[in-house]
Design an enzyme around this catalytic site. Structure first.
Site, PDB file in Angstrom:
ATOM      1  N   GLU A   1     -28.999  -5.694   1.357  1.00 13.63           N
ATOM      2  CA  GLU A   1     -27.651  -4.831   1.606  1.00 13.63           C
ATOM      3  C   GLU A   1     -27.541  -3.937   0.308  1.00 13.63           C
ATOM      4  O   GLU A   1     -27.233  -2.849   0.483  1.00 13.63           O
ATOM      5  CB  GLU A   1     -26.419  -5.702   2.104  1.00 13.63           C
ATOM      6  CG  GLU A   1     -25.198  -4.626   2.190  1.00 13.63           C
ATOM      7  CD  GLU A   1     -24.431  -4.485   1.495  1.00 13.63           C
ATOM      8  OE1 GLU A   1     -23.594  -3.612   1.348  1.00 13.63           O
ATOM      9  OE2 GLU A   1     -24.569  -4.985   0.267  1.00 13.63           O
ATOM     10  N   GLU A   2     -27.558  -4.634  -0.868  1.00 17.18           N
ATOM     11  CA  GLU A   2     -27.172  -4.170  -2.110  1.00 17.18           C
ATOM     12  C   GLU A   2     -28.047  -2.937  -2.360  1.00 17.18           C
ATOM     13  O   GLU A   2     -27.813  -2.402  -3.554  1.00 17.18           O
ATOM     14  CB  GLU A   2     -27.165  -5.329  -3.262  1.00 17.18           C
ATOM     15  CG  GLU A   2     -26.148  -6.327  -2.805  1.00 17.18           C
ATOM     16  CD  GLU A   2     -24.561  -5.736  -2.957  1.00 17.18           C
ATOM     17  OE1 GLU A   2     -24.324  -4.649  -3.090  1.00 17.18           O
ATOM     18  OE2 GLU A   2     -23.735  -6.723  -2.917  1.00 17.18           O
TER      19      GLU A   2
ATOM     20  N   HIS B   1     -19.136  -7.246  -7.324  1.00 19.89           N
ATOM     21  CA  HIS B   1     -20.019  -6.313  -8.253  1.00 19.89           C
ATOM     22  C   HIS B   1     -19.680  -6.325  -9.658  1.00 19.89           C
ATOM     23  O   HIS B   1     -20.415  -5.782 -10.286  1.00 19.89           O
ATOM     24  CB  HIS B   1     -19.984  -4.886  -7.566  1.00 19.89           C
ATOM     25  CG  HIS B   1     -20.679  -4.642  -6.151  1.00 19.89           C
ATOM     26  ND1 HIS B   1     -20.997  -3.571  -6.035  1.00 19.89           N
ATOM     27  CD2 HIS B   1     -20.832  -5.423  -5.339  1.00 19.89           C
ATOM     28  CE1 HIS B   1     -21.798  -3.534  -4.686  1.00 19.89           C
ATOM     29  NE2 HIS B   1     -21.609  -4.701  -4.309  1.00 19.89           N
TER      30      HIS B   1
ATOM     31  N   ASP C   1     -27.935 -11.045  -0.168  1.00 16.96           N
ATOM     32  CA  ASP C   1     -28.604 -10.604  -1.639  1.00 16.96           C
ATOM     33  C   ASP C   1     -27.307 -10.380  -2.346  1.00 16.96           C
ATOM     34  O   ASP C   1     -26.077 -10.200  -1.887  1.00 16.96           O
ATOM     35  CB  ASP C   1     -29.499  -9.316  -1.182  1.00 16.96           C
ATOM     36  CG  ASP C   1     -28.661  -8.374  -0.417  1.00 16.96           C
ATOM     37  OD1 ASP C   1     -28.059  -8.528   0.407  1.00 16.96           O
ATOM     38  OD2 ASP C   1     -28.848  -6.929  -1.083  1.00 16.96           O
TER      39      ASP C   1
ATOM     40  N   ASP D   1     -17.345  -8.077   4.622  1.00 18.68           N
ATOM     41  CA  ASP D   1     -17.939  -7.692   3.315  1.00 18.68           C
ATOM     42  C   ASP D   1     -16.985  -6.532   2.566  1.00 18.68           C
ATOM     43  O   ASP D   1     -17.424  -5.778   1.997  1.00 18.68           O
ATOM     44  CB  ASP D   1     -19.112  -6.798   3.737  1.00 18.68           C
ATOM     45  CG  ASP D   1     -20.195  -6.818   2.466  1.00 18.68           C
ATOM     46  OD1 ASP D   1     -19.841  -7.538   1.628  1.00 18.68           O
ATOM     47  OD2 ASP D   1     -20.988  -5.772   2.437  1.00 18.68           O
TER      48      ASP D   1
ATOM     49  N   HIS E   1     -24.695 -10.499   4.507  1.00 18.12           N
ATOM     50  CA  HIS E   1     -26.084 -10.046   3.913  1.00 18.12           C
ATOM     51  C   HIS E   1     -26.123 -11.141   2.553  1.00 18.12           C
ATOM     52  O   HIS E   1     -24.835 -11.966   2.143  1.00 18.12           O
ATOM     53  CB  HIS E   1     -25.972  -8.754   3.050  1.00 18.12           C
ATOM     54  CG  HIS E   1     -24.844  -8.392   1.875  1.00 18.12           C
ATOM     55  ND1 HIS E   1     -24.943  -8.891   0.729  1.00 18.12           N
ATOM     56  CD2 HIS E   1     -23.813  -8.028   2.206  1.00 18.12           C
ATOM     57  CE1 HIS E   1     -23.958  -8.351   0.061  1.00 18.12           C
ATOM     58  NE2 HIS E   1     -23.233  -7.910   0.995  1.00 18.12           N
TER      59      HIS E   1
ATOM     60  N   ASP F   1     -19.088 -11.780  -2.130  1.00 13.50           N
ATOM     61  CA  ASP F   1     -19.907 -10.780  -1.790  1.00 13.50           C
ATOM     62  C   ASP F   1     -21.211 -11.156  -1.627  1.00 13.50           C
ATOM     63  O   ASP F   1     -22.024 -10.725  -2.836  1.00 13.50           O
ATOM     64  CB  ASP F   1     -19.707  -9.555  -2.662  1.00 13.50           C
ATOM     65  CG  ASP F   1     -20.357  -8.198  -2.184  1.00 13.50           C
ATOM     66  OD1 ASP F   1     -20.574  -8.213  -1.141  1.00 13.50           O
ATOM     67  OD2 ASP F   1     -20.510  -7.278  -3.005  1.00 13.50           O
TER      68      ASP F   1
END
Length: 485
Positions: free
Chosen positions: A176-177, A455, A111, A205, A109, A142
């Site tokens: 995805e997020e 994150h 995003d 991931d 991903h 990520d």
């Protein structure tokens, strides 16, 4: 396809030297990608445009490698406030369709989570900044770095005009997020087309358990998320006027939440452990082999003491046993200062991390039955309602599958060590979705170190992980091809 291990190693040596020689170019591409503020969490038109730009950049990158690229229109997302935002397209790309070769599909991903300098970043989050071999930037680990590492591996074969040892496909998304909106529908539609020839699916991931020792992930826990509401009336009460003459919703809720788990972490819901698969001797050996300094791990988390004293016990209770966590209470007074209020209604939130072979619907019934029993014994005049708002199953893979064997060999060749075979205590729904919908072999092949900070503030990927990770993916292609001969 390969006459000898020596020829395979010679080919890998050429590819690795190419990757090493072009690492500045690869870092620059990561810098270009990190500069795109592809935040999918905040539903803003400007940010959606940025995600779409990111998807276009990746599609262009793949086309220049010679890939056939389709972009799947995902339509629009209707938000609660009435506005409509475009859902970024999903990228389907492929290089090679030789029926004599295995076909491996990489999911990633593009995003990211929100990031701002004032949140505590030491560098500008959307400017890739290298400090002591660490590449800081939102999305570095990520998941933009791992996606590019896979592309770097493919590009090395292409640049050297070497035949790719496997057919390669890419499935790249941009939401995805934000919960991978509409992804499952695309998988179902493409099951008999794009995915029909796919033998293996790789996801990168997540992270290693260590700063320097590679890992392969073969399982994640699921998640059942609950709310429990206790209500007397819509308005709050003054404790001086009503305290002592009614059943207070907060007292009921505290009793309910306190009945769920004891001080040793044991879940108190009857029957909750009945379906948990027993530990095998093979598992015990795998946990013993994992490289983890428990003291260092405890110090790095700034926790004085864990509930368990051995590496094996800590890891098993993180990965292969269920856990129950209490997350918060809506309706309670939570600001600074004193306020003599009795909330008229409160909502508690808690979750149970599920493991094989637990079933979310069974857990839902067990939790509801338990809380109803506890509440009835309080003889309260309030009303209680329990809801399971999320139920995601655990995922576990077969480590004897060819792609796990190939990945272990590739890690041994590139990094000179056996990988830790680990699970992940969190929930990564996409692995289970791919496995269930497509009925294909899924592997999680992390590249990032344990301290990469996905994150959080100051997210990074080490240059070493990024470049050696590109090499290990190339080695994986060669090993997988050998196993399919």
């Amino acid at each position: 396809m390969f006459s000898s291990p020596e020829s395979r190693l010679d080919q890998l040596d050429q590819v690795s030297r190419h990757i090493e020689a072009h690492q500045e170019e690869f870092v620059q591409t990561l810098k270009d990608w990190v500069a795109v503020e592809s935040d999918s969490v905040q539903p803003l038109p400007r940010l959606r445009q940025e995600i779409c730009r990111m998807m276009d950049m990746s599609a262009d990158k793949l086309r220049r490698l010679g890939a056939t690229v389709d972009t799947v229109d995902m339509g629009a997302q209707q938000l609660p406030d009435g506005q409509s935002l475009p859902i970024p397209p999903i990228i389907l790309a492929e290089l090679g369709n030789d029926p004599q070769k295995p076909t491996v599909c990489f999911y990633g991903h593009l995003d990211v989570q929100p990031a701002a300098k004032e949140d505590g970043w030491l560098t500008e989050p959307y400017t890739l900044t290298e400090v002591d071999g660490k590449l800081y930037g939102r999305g570095a680990t990520d998941n933009k770095g791992p996606v590019l590492a896979w592309i770097n591996a493919v590009s090395a074969f292409v640049a050297l005009e070497q035949d790719l040892p496997v057919n390669v496909k890419f499935f790249l998304e941009g939401m995805e997020e934000a919960g991978s909106i509409a992804l499952e529908g695309v998988l179902r539609r493409e099951k008999d087309r794009f995915f029909s020839s796919v033998d293996h699916i790789v996801i990168s991931d997540n992270l290693w358990l260590s700063r320097r020792k590679p890992a392969l992930t073969y399982g994640t826990r699921g998640n059942s998320y609950f709310t429990v509401e206790v209500k007397c009336r819509d308005q709050d009460f003054h404790s001086g006027t009503f305290g002592g003459i009614l059943h207070e919703p907060m007292a009921d809720l505290v009793a309910l939440l306190g009945s769920l788990v004891d001080s040793s972490g044991q879940i108190l819901v009857p029957g909750i452990y009945d379906s948990v698969s027993p530990v095998t001797e093979e598992e015990r050996a795998m946990y013993s082999a994992i490289d983890l300094d428990l003291g260092e791990y405890r110090n790095s988390t700034q926790v004085e003491r864990f509930l368990f004293d051995t590496k094996e016990a800590v890891l098993m209770h993180l990965w292969r046993y269920p856990s129950l966590s209490i997350h918060g209470i809506e309706g309670a007074f939570d600001e600074a200062g004193a306020k003599t209020v009795i909330p008229g209604q409160v909502v508690g939130k808690f979750s149970i991390r599920l493991v094989p072979h637990m079933n979310a619907s069974t857990v839902e019934k067990q939790v509801k039955r338990h809380l109803e029993d506890v509440f009835s014994r309080r003889n309260s005049s309030n009303r209680m309602a329990v809801s399971m708002v999320l139920g995601i199953a655990p995922w576990v893979a077969d480590i004897k599958d060819n792609q796990y064997v190939a990945a272990r060999r590739a890690i041994r060749t590139v990094f000179g060590t056996e990988p830790d075979m680990i699970r992940d205590g969190s929930t990564i729904p996409v692995a289970k979705i791919f496995q269930d919908v497509l009925q294909k072999s899924v592997m999680m092949f992390p590249l990032g170190a344990v301290d990469d900070g996905e994150h959080s503030q100051n997210e990074k990927i080490n240059r070493w992980n990024y470049i050696e990770g590109s090499k290990v993916f190339a080695a994986f292609f060669l090993e997988l091809a050998t196993l399919h001969e």
